[in-house]
Write an enzyme that holds these catalytic residues in place. Structure first.
Site, PDB file in Angstrom:
ATOM      1  N   ASP A  91     -23.225  40.844  -7.637  1.00  0.00           N
ATOM      2  CA  ASP A  91     -22.411  39.516  -7.263  1.00  0.00           C
ATOM      3  C   ASP A  91     -21.480  39.416  -6.048  1.00  0.00           C
ATOM      4  O   ASP A  91     -20.367  39.815  -6.359  1.00  0.00           O
ATOM      5  CB  ASP A  91     -22.098  38.969  -8.828  1.00  0.00           C
ATOM      6  CG  ASP A  91     -22.731  38.636  -9.832  1.00  0.00           C
ATOM      7  OD1 ASP A  91     -23.942  39.226  -9.584  1.00  0.00           O
ATOM      8  OD2 ASP A  91     -22.625  38.136 -10.866  1.00  0.00           O
ATOM      9  N   LYS A 153     -24.897  31.573  -7.774  1.00  0.00           N
ATOM     10  CA  LYS A 153     -23.937  31.417  -8.675  1.00  0.00           C
ATOM     11  C   LYS A 153     -22.632  30.775  -8.335  1.00  0.00           C
ATOM     12  O   LYS A 153     -22.352  30.493  -7.244  1.00  0.00           O
ATOM     13  CB  LYS A 153     -23.518  33.221  -8.953  1.00  0.00           C
ATOM     14  CG  LYS A 153     -22.449  33.147 -10.210  1.00  0.00           C
ATOM     15  CD  LYS A 153     -21.998  34.803 -10.353  1.00  0.00           C
ATOM     16  CE  LYS A 153     -20.735  34.935 -11.093  1.00  0.00           C
ATOM     17  NZ  LYS A 153     -20.233  36.334 -11.154  1.00  0.00           N
ATOM     18  N   LYS A 182     -27.209  31.042 -11.752  1.00  0.00           N
ATOM     19  CA  LYS A 182     -26.282  31.584 -12.706  1.00  0.00           C
ATOM     20  C   LYS A 182     -24.856  30.799 -12.653  1.00  0.00           C
ATOM     21  O   LYS A 182     -24.256  30.382 -11.781  1.00  0.00           O
ATOM     22  CB  LYS A 182     -25.677  33.038 -12.243  1.00  0.00           C
ATOM     23  CG  LYS A 182     -24.658  33.829 -13.246  1.00  0.00           C
ATOM     24  CD  LYS A 182     -24.403  35.068 -12.786  1.00  0.00           C
ATOM     25  CE  LYS A 182     -23.349  35.785 -13.723  1.00  0.00           C
ATOM     26  NZ  LYS A 182     -22.959  37.185 -13.327  1.00  0.00           N
TER      27      LYS A 182
END
Length: 223
Positions: A91, A153, A182
């Protein structure tokens, strides 16, 4: 949607600065016990966690975290190190200043360089929605869709706020087919988790959902 389905979309997370191995180990144990999608942990614990988990659960870690203004070379080096240590999901945080300056080609190039450093592992791109305008969120949905990354995300959880339902609605409307979402930061109830999923989130970054289930079930796992 049942609890087991929700848990299967959770990246069970601990990213606090004071995190210890005992806390990370508990996150790993809970992730394996409750069938979460992954555990998301600090880079310094990845190798230890990988040795402990022994491929029973994907390990996610963070890159350029939480501010995103490391150089591209540093982000790529961090990614290479994490993958070599056993991370299977990355991430990364984008450079928010570049968004404000409209340097979208540089952002796209950086994402793709980090993806190359992933050596086939999953890449999620954190855009820190609380710092972006609606127009910038739309643009980042388009940029991440154009990139080689798998996910966009919402948040690090370390800025002014986390994911909102509106963020997910915006992303769901503007990402291209094949790009996933996400939601992360501030997801504190099963009801909210379910709504985020219903709006289009494929993953949830949270520690609270597993804690709630543990409080309900005690030591029993009966989902």
């Amino acid at each position: 949607m049942n609890i087991k389905e929700i848990l299967s979309k959770v990246d069970h997370t601990i990213l606090t600065q004071e995190a210890t191995w005992e806390q990370v180990k508990e996150i790993c144990d809970d992730g394996m016990r409750y069938g979460t999608a992954s555990v998301c942990i600090p880079p310094s614990f990845v190798k230890q966690a990988a040795d402990y988990i022994q491929d029973r659960l994907p390990i996610c870690t963070v890159i350029g975290f939480p501010n995103g203004y490391s150089t591209t070379a540093v982000k790529c080096a961090e990614t290479e190190d994490a993958v070599n240590n056993g991370a299977s999901e990355i991430d990364m945080v984008i450079n928010i200043g570049w968004v404000k300056e409209g340097k979208f080609e540089m952002i796209l190039n950086e994402i793709n360089q980090v993806k190359e450093a992933c050596h086939g592992k999953l890449l999620k791109v954190i855009v820190e929605t609380c710092l972006l305008t609606k127009e910038e969120k739309i643009k980042m949905a388009e940029i991440v869709s154009e990139s080689d990354a798998e996910f966009i995300k919402t948040s690090t959880g370390f800025s002014t706020s986390g994911a909102t339902f509106e963020d997910i609605e915006i992303f769901a409307e503007h990402i291209s087919e094949g790009t996933k979402i996400k939601a992360a930061g501030g997801i504190s109830s099963i009801e909210d988790a379910q709504k985020f999923i219903e709006l289009g989130a494929d993953r949830l970054g949270t520690s609270r959902i597993v804690k709630i289930i543990k409080e309900i079930n005690g030591s029993k796992v009966n989902l």
